[in-house]
Design an enzyme around this catalytic site. Structure first.
Site, PDB file in Angstrom:
ATOM      1  N   ASN A  39     -14.805  27.970 -19.174  1.00 40.71           N
ATOM      2  CA  ASN A  39     -14.365  28.238 -20.542  1.00 40.71           C
ATOM      3  C   ASN A  39     -13.166  29.182 -20.560  1.00 40.71           C
ATOM      4  O   ASN A  39     -13.003  30.049 -19.697  1.00 40.71           O
ATOM      5  CB  ASN A  39     -15.510  28.709 -21.451  1.00 40.71           C
ATOM      6  CG  ASN A  39     -16.350  29.842 -20.901  1.00 40.71           C
ATOM      7  OD1 ASN A  39     -16.437  30.040 -19.701  1.00 40.71           O
ATOM      8  ND2 ASN A  39     -16.986  30.579 -21.787  1.00 40.71           N
ATOM      9  N   GLU A  98     -16.434  22.136 -20.241  1.00 38.36           N
ATOM     10  CA  GLU A  98     -16.482  20.679 -20.055  1.00 38.36           C
ATOM     11  C   GLU A  98     -15.185  20.032 -20.511  1.00 38.36           C
ATOM     12  O   GLU A  98     -14.683  19.078 -19.899  1.00 38.36           O
ATOM     13  CB  GLU A  98     -17.647  20.073 -20.856  1.00 38.36           C
ATOM     14  CG  GLU A  98     -19.014  20.635 -20.523  1.00 38.36           C
ATOM     15  CD  GLU A  98     -19.395  21.822 -21.424  1.00 38.36           C
ATOM     16  OE1 GLU A  98     -18.568  22.731 -21.614  1.00 38.36           O
ATOM     17  OE2 GLU A  98     -20.523  21.822 -21.923  1.00 38.36           O
ATOM     18  N   CYS A 111     -22.037  21.478 -25.855  1.00 38.62           N
ATOM     19  CA  CYS A 111     -21.926  21.553 -27.314  1.00 38.62           C
ATOM     20  C   CYS A 111     -21.517  20.178 -27.861  1.00 38.62           C
ATOM     21  O   CYS A 111     -21.110  19.278 -27.107  1.00 38.62           O
ATOM     22  CB  CYS A 111     -20.919  22.634 -27.726  1.00 38.62           C
ATOM     23  SG  CYS A 111     -19.191  22.140 -27.562  1.00 38.62           S
TER      24      CYS A 111
HETATM   25  N1  THU Z   1     -19.099  26.978 -24.184  1.00 35.81           N
HETATM   26  C1  THU Z   1     -18.726  26.062 -23.238  1.00 35.81           C
HETATM   27  O1  THU Z   1     -17.824  26.319 -22.426  1.00 35.81           O
HETATM   28  N2  THU Z   1     -19.358  24.873 -23.226  1.00 35.81           N
HETATM   29  C2  THU Z   1     -20.364  24.515 -24.071  1.00 35.81           C
HETATM   30  O2  THU Z   1     -20.813  23.383 -24.031  1.00 35.81           O
HETATM   31  C3  THU Z   1     -20.933  25.500 -24.990  1.00 35.81           C
HETATM   32  C4  THU Z   1     -20.139  26.745 -25.165  1.00 35.81           C
HETATM   33  C5  THU Z   1     -18.393  28.273 -24.231  1.00 35.81           C
HETATM   34  C6  THU Z   1     -17.542  28.475 -25.455  1.00 35.81           C
HETATM   35  C7  THU Z   1     -17.459  29.987 -25.516  1.00 35.81           C
HETATM   36  O3  THU Z   1     -16.407  30.407 -24.650  1.00 35.81           O
HETATM   37  C8  THU Z   1     -18.777  30.453 -24.934  1.00 35.81           C
HETATM   38  O4  THU Z   1     -19.324  29.328 -24.245  1.00 35.81           O
HETATM   39  C9  THU Z   1     -19.772  30.944 -25.975  1.00 35.81           C
HETATM   40  O5  THU Z   1     -19.915  29.993 -26.986  1.00 35.81           O
END
Ligand code: THU
Length: 154
Positions: free
Chosen positions: A49, A62, A102
């Site tokens: 992320n 992802e 998500c």
């Molecule tokens: N996040 C992801 O990288 N992938 C997901 O499927 C869910 C959430 C990240 C976004 C943000 O940087 C952190 O997790 C908290 O939401």
């Protein structure tokens, strides 16, 4: 695919996702996520992320991994995905509860799945990676809208 092979693939992807999560840029949520894509040639493409001071612009692990595969001309070649995530303490992500992609990431992964003409296996683990769940993308995002609806891909 038998269970042993699946376990080995899941373990490899989860280990790669954990390694990627070490590079998370997540100073706002403090939640590190790593994603690892298994490609048709056996190679692995990772993402983590990438948050932004303008919070809403943050990118999920992802999505970053899928965009990276696309940038290499390999969007259609994704077979499976491993995902891990957890809160960071002392610069390391912790937690055993599996995280699942998500909604937006499910839709992004669906773009790759439909373009490649195959469903994706999605392995979900916690940051410590010792146990995992196995899902199909079609089960995480049933009745998906995608390129096929526009007569593209597959
Ligand atoms: N996040 C992801 O990288 N992938 C997901 O499927 C869910 C959430 C990240 C976004 C943000 O940087 C952190 O997790 C908290 O939401």
């Amino acid at each position: 695919m038998n269970d042993e092979i699946s376990d080995e693939i899941a373990g490899t992807l989860i280990a790669a996702a954990r390694e990627a999560a070490r590079h998370a840029h997540a100073p706002y949520s403090n939640f590190a996520v790593g994603a690892a894509l298994l490609m048709t040639d056996g190679s692995i493409v990772t993402g983590t992320n990438f948050e932004n001071a303008s919070y809403g612009l943050s990118l999920c692990a992802e999505t970053v991994a899928a965009a990276r595969a696309n940038a290499e001309g390999r969007l259609r070649d994704i077979v499976a995905v491993g995902i891990i995530g957890g809160m960071m303490r002392g610069g390391v992500a912790h937690g055993t509860e599996p995280i699942r992609p998500c909604g937006r990431c499910r839709q992004v992964l669906n773009e790759a799945a439909q373009m490649g003409g195959r469903d994706l296996t999605v392995y979900c683990a916690g940051a410590e990676g010792e146990t995992y769940e196995t899902h199909r993308l079609s089960e995480l995002l049933p009745h998906a809208f995608g390129p096929a609806d526009l007569g593209i891909g597959g």
